[in-house]
Design an enzyme around this catalytic site. Structure first.
Site, PDB file in Angstrom:
ATOM      1  N   ASP A  51      24.823  42.536  35.017  1.00 52.88           N
ATOM      2  CA  ASP A  51      25.174  41.831  36.243  1.00 52.88           C
ATOM      3  C   ASP A  51      25.330  42.818  37.390  1.00 52.88           C
ATOM      4  O   ASP A  51      26.091  43.779  37.293  1.00 52.88           O
ATOM      5  CB  ASP A  51      26.486  41.067  36.047  1.00 52.88           C
ATOM      6  CG  ASP A  51      26.913  40.318  37.297  1.00 52.88           C
ATOM      7  OD1 ASP A  51      26.541  39.137  37.427  1.00 52.88           O
ATOM      8  OD2 ASP A  51      27.607  40.913  38.146  1.00 52.88           O
ATOM      9  N   TYR A  56      25.926  46.200  46.109  1.00 47.78           N
ATOM     10  CA  TYR A  56      26.548  47.341  45.396  1.00 47.78           C
ATOM     11  C   TYR A  56      25.755  48.611  45.653  1.00 47.78           C
ATOM     12  O   TYR A  56      24.559  48.628  45.407  1.00 47.78           O
ATOM     13  CB  TYR A  56      26.583  47.091  43.884  1.00 47.78           C
ATOM     14  CG  TYR A  56      27.331  45.880  43.403  1.00 47.78           C
ATOM     15  CD1 TYR A  56      28.258  45.198  44.199  1.00 47.78           C
ATOM     16  CD2 TYR A  56      27.112  45.389  42.116  1.00 47.78           C
ATOM     17  CE1 TYR A  56      28.924  44.080  43.724  1.00 47.78           C
ATOM     18  CE2 TYR A  56      27.780  44.271  41.636  1.00 47.78           C
ATOM     19  CZ  TYR A  56      28.674  43.619  42.447  1.00 47.78           C
ATOM     20  OH  TYR A  56      29.338  42.512  41.982  1.00 47.78           O
ATOM     21  N   SER A 157      28.626  32.132  43.321  1.00 46.27           N
ATOM     22  CA  SER A 157      29.780  33.008  43.121  1.00 46.27           C
ATOM     23  C   SER A 157      30.710  32.894  44.322  1.00 46.27           C
ATOM     24  O   SER A 157      30.244  32.793  45.465  1.00 46.27           O
ATOM     25  CB  SER A 157      29.291  34.461  42.968  1.00 46.27           C
ATOM     26  OG  SER A 157      30.366  35.363  42.901  1.00 46.27           O
ATOM     27  N   ASN A 158      32.001  32.902  44.076  1.00 44.38           N
ATOM     28  CA  ASN A 158      32.997  32.881  45.150  1.00 44.38           C
ATOM     29  C   ASN A 158      32.900  31.646  46.051  1.00 44.38           C
ATOM     30  O   ASN A 158      33.160  31.726  47.254  1.00 44.38           O
ATOM     31  CB  ASN A 158      32.901  34.161  45.997  1.00 44.38           C
ATOM     32  CG  ASN A 158      33.203  35.407  45.201  1.00 44.38           C
ATOM     33  OD1 ASN A 158      34.291  35.556  44.652  1.00 44.38           O
ATOM     34  ND2 ASN A 158      32.236  36.309  45.114  1.00 44.38           N
ATOM     35  N   LEU A 215      39.011  42.448  33.473  1.00 50.38           N
ATOM     36  CA  LEU A 215      40.102  43.301  33.012  1.00 50.38           C
ATOM     37  C   LEU A 215      41.092  43.621  34.142  1.00 50.38           C
ATOM     38  O   LEU A 215      41.870  44.567  34.041  1.00 50.38           O
ATOM     39  CB  LEU A 215      39.552  44.593  32.400  1.00 50.38           C
ATOM     40  CG  LEU A 215      38.797  44.411  31.080  1.00 50.38           C
ATOM     41  CD1 LEU A 215      38.155  45.710  30.624  1.00 50.38           C
ATOM     42  CD2 LEU A 215      39.733  43.874  29.983  1.00 50.38           C
ATOM     43  N   LYS A 223      45.643  50.487  30.692  1.00 50.36           N
ATOM     44  CA  LYS A 223      45.606  51.862  31.210  1.00 50.36           C
ATOM     45  C   LYS A 223      46.780  52.159  32.139  1.00 50.36           C
ATOM     46  O   LYS A 223      47.149  53.313  32.311  1.00 50.36           O
ATOM     47  CB  LYS A 223      44.298  52.102  31.977  1.00 50.36           C
ATOM     48  CG  LYS A 223      43.074  52.187  31.102  1.00 50.36           C
ATOM     49  CD  LYS A 223      41.893  52.792  31.846  1.00 50.36           C
ATOM     50  CE  LYS A 223      41.347  51.863  32.907  1.00 50.36           C
ATOM     51  NZ  LYS A 223      40.071  52.367  33.479  1.00 50.36           N
ATOM     52  N   TYR A 224      47.340  51.124  32.737  1.00 51.00           N
ATOM     53  CA  TYR A 224      48.389  51.332  33.737  1.00 51.00           C
ATOM     54  C   TYR A 224      49.653  50.618  33.288  1.00 51.00           C
ATOM     55  O   TYR A 224      49.752  49.400  33.344  1.00 51.00           O
ATOM     56  CB  TYR A 224      47.926  50.802  35.102  1.00 51.00           C
ATOM     57  CG  TYR A 224      46.559  51.324  35.486  1.00 51.00           C
ATOM     58  CD1 TYR A 224      46.393  52.653  35.863  1.00 51.00           C
ATOM     59  CD2 TYR A 224      45.440  50.502  35.420  1.00 51.00           C
ATOM     60  CE1 TYR A 224      45.135  53.156  36.189  1.00 51.00           C
ATOM     61  CE2 TYR A 224      44.185  50.988  35.749  1.00 51.00           C
ATOM     62  CZ  TYR A 224      44.038  52.315  36.122  1.00 51.00           C
ATOM     63  OH  TYR A 224      42.800  52.802  36.432  1.00 51.00           O
TER      64      TYR A 224
END
Length: 319
Positions: A51, A56, A157-158, A215, A223-224
């Site tokens: 994707d 980007y 999308s969105n 995530l 991770k945090y």
């Protein structure tokens, strides 16, 4: 990854392994060589759905947009095997191709095809709604790309639930190709999708749902766990966003993820993605990997089946 039964993308002929590799990091936090390594490892691990978007990563100093598509195109040219992957990309955020006017959609699609070095986009999304352009113009433009063989299927999308329904109504009335996929913001700590009408319209119309930020910018990878993690040396560019989830609810979610991960002998990220994959109407979560070391936890989610009790516990923790 074990041999997983493929998932069909809505009413299209496209079938995928139920995990999408997010291409937003290619040309941003992953350079060309690192991106090639991630793409190679994803394919070798059983993945087949990539994707990306034409925009980007225009936000990176020195970039102009299209970097991710260009890297994917170079990888395809170097490796061959175009038929082994399903590629989704999007239009509306490239600085040179902003919005969803018909002429722009056509030009942006051609530019994406050139960067990807391919003759068709498997799944082509309207990335963000464009209130300045009549929706019928956009719907017709996307449908024409399918007629021309440049896109195999259409996604949105969105968009709000109302606008998705409006798109579908226009397509039905005009005899245009219907969208088959929806890409919303949805994960274990961002659950508006369940109540804002989008899940309802996806269920009603048979849309395959591919959530982004699966995530939560790394938070759901565990991770945090305190604010210092987000500012530590080597923390990712998205760490500050992930740290925003470190409240009482976020810690409850991490505790529930830890419990399920321990029970299955797997990673926290694996559990978070499996929870999302097992939600109604979700076809596959989208997750990105900056390095090959991050991939095994993502790929493992395809085969992890959480029990009803585990799904309920995670859902309650994040309520």
């Amino acid at each position: 990854m074990a041999q997983h039964a493929p998932v069909r993308i809505g009413s299209s002929e496209l079938e995928i392994v139920p995990l999408a590799l997010g291409g937003n990091v290619f040309g941003w936090t992953a350079d060309r060589e690192g991106s090639f390594e991630v793409l190679d490892a994803f394919l070798a691990g059983g993945g087949d759905f990539i994707d990306t978007a034409d925009g980007y990563s225009h936000w990176v100093p020195g970039n102009t947009g299209g970097e991710s598509e260009t890297i994917i195109g170079q990888w395809l040219a170097a490796r061959g095997g175009r038929d082994d992957v399903v590629i989704a990309t999007k239009v509306s955020t490239h600085p040179e191709f902003s919005g969803l006017a018909a002429d722009n959609v056509r030009a942006a699609a051609d530019a994406s095809l050139a960067r990807l070095g391919t003759d068709r986009i498997d799944l082509y999304y309207a990335h963000y709604d464009d209130a300045e352009t009549p929706l019928e113009e956009t719907v017709a433009a996307f449908s024409a790309l399918v007629d021309a063989g440049k896109a195999r299927a259409i996604g949105v999308s969105n968009y709000t639930a109302e606008r998705v329904a409006e798109w579908i109504g226009i397509a039905r009335a005009g005899g245009y190709h219907l969208p088959v996929a929806l890409q919303p913001h949805y994960n274990l700590v961002e659950r508006d999708f369940e109540t804002n009408g989008l899940r309802e319209v996806a269920e009603r119309e048979g849309l395959a749902v591919f959530p982004y930020y699966s995530l939560a910018k790394g938070f759901l990878a565990g991770k945090y766990r305190d604010a210092a993690d987000a500012t530590a040396p080597g923390a990712s560019d998205r760490a500050a966003g992930a740290a925003e989830y470190l409240d009482a609810r976020g810690r409850r979610v991490l505790a529930a993820l830890d419990a399920a991960a321990a029970a299955h002998g797997t990673e926290v990220a694996t559990v978070a993605l499996a929870w999302l994959r097992q939600q109604p109407v979700v076809a596959a979560p989208i997750a990105s990997a900056r390095t090959t070391a991050q991939l095994p936890a993502l790929l493992a989610s395809v085969d992890l089946e959480l029990s009803a009790a585990e799904l309920a516990a995670l859902g309650a923790a994040s309520a």
